[in-house]
Scaffold this active site. Sequence first.
Site, PDB file in Angstrom:
ATOM      1  N   ARG A  56      -8.767  -0.008   5.661  1.00  0.00           N
ATOM      2  CA  ARG A  56      -8.684   0.208   4.212  1.00  0.00           C
ATOM      3  C   ARG A  56      -9.569  -0.747   3.424  1.00  0.00           C
ATOM      4  O   ARG A  56     -10.066  -0.402   2.363  1.00  0.00           O
ATOM      5  CB  ARG A  56      -7.232   0.057   3.732  1.00  0.00           C
TER       6      ARG A  56
ATOM      7  N   TYR B 203     -13.323  -3.935  -0.995  1.00  0.00           N
ATOM      8  CA  TYR B 203     -14.517  -3.463  -1.693  1.00  0.00           C
ATOM      9  C   TYR B 203     -15.563  -4.570  -1.858  1.00  0.00           C
ATOM     10  O   TYR B 203     -16.616  -4.508  -1.236  1.00  0.00           O
ATOM     11  CB  TYR B 203     -14.212  -2.811  -3.047  1.00  0.00           C
TER      12      TYR B 203
ATOM     13  N   THR C 255       0.824  -1.203   0.000  1.00  0.00           N
ATOM     14  CA  THR C 255       0.000   0.000   0.000  1.00  0.00           C
ATOM     15  C   THR C 255       0.861   1.257   0.000  1.00  0.00           C
ATOM     16  O   THR C 255       0.590   2.210  -0.734  1.00  0.00           O
ATOM     17  CB  THR C 255      -0.924   0.027   1.238  1.00  0.00           C
ATOM     18  N   THR C 256       1.920   1.258   0.828  1.00  0.00           N
ATOM     19  CA  THR C 256       2.818   2.412   0.885  1.00  0.00           C
ATOM     20  C   THR C 256       3.536   2.605  -0.442  1.00  0.00           C
ATOM     21  O   THR C 256       3.925   3.719  -0.792  1.00  0.00           O
ATOM     22  CB  THR C 256       3.837   2.243   2.028  1.00  0.00           C
TER      23      THR C 256
END
Length: 295
Positions: free
Chosen positions: A142, A111, A48-49
């Site tokens: 997230r 999601y 993610t980073t």
Amino acid sequence: MKKTVFTGSGVAIVTPMQEDGSVHYEKLGELLDWQISEGTDAIIIAGTTGESPVLNHEEHCKVVDYTVKKVNHRVPVIAGTGSNHTDYALELSKEAEVSGADALLMVTPYYNKTSQRGLIEHYTYVADRVNTPIILYNVPSRTGVNILPETYQALSKHPNIVAAKEANGNIASVAHTMALCGDDLDIYSGNDDQIVPLMSLGGKGVISVLSNVLPKETHEMAAACLKGDFKTAAQMQLRYFDLVSALFMDVSPIPVKDAMNQMGLAVGSCRLPLVPLSEAAHEKLASVLRQYQLI
């Protein structure tokens, strides 16, 4: 007992960008050499980073391949290969395996999410089809889905699922997971503000954003924990509290890239939809960096 991928501090490294928005591979190479020279124990690429959601397939595979070659076995390289599309997660995992990654970091499906049973089937599907060790990544803030301790216990029975990056922020839940899984699942902190608490329970280390700006100190904090010197480690955890908080004043990796740019590391900006810090936030971050004599 399963083989531990690494102990200590692993950096969730940023992906540096050129002014035109393309990946800056030369700068990535410089960052990798710096991290290793400062004592970082593992490199986590395309997480993610590292802005994995906005790397296209070719870029994703290329940054992993570049990193494996550049690191050249000096420390373990862990490739982010998670997806909410199980077949695509497998494709990314196989590509990283071909490149020679030492382990795969697989975030939970986001999601579309899934049930706990779905998590077991998702991860098992991939783990059955690769030979590279898998580190589960739980970050419900997230993804909107949380891995429960009992689900970790079921997954830990798979010989290819060896660890978890835990970022749900719930120390009691982490303790429950450790109690259920024992030596079948290594745990790494996914939150820089919980390195010492998690390692005091038996965690193996941290997968860190903070290490992008303080690699030596993050390594030393984790190393103190591994030696059982929790007094020193706790002092460090508290000393860097303000900096850790500042690095998460906006959606990561916006603040850490801003900090690195202010430090002269020239990593470029984030890709859309992430946008630069506001002027006020930028100045607030600068004040914290000055507090720690980083600028």
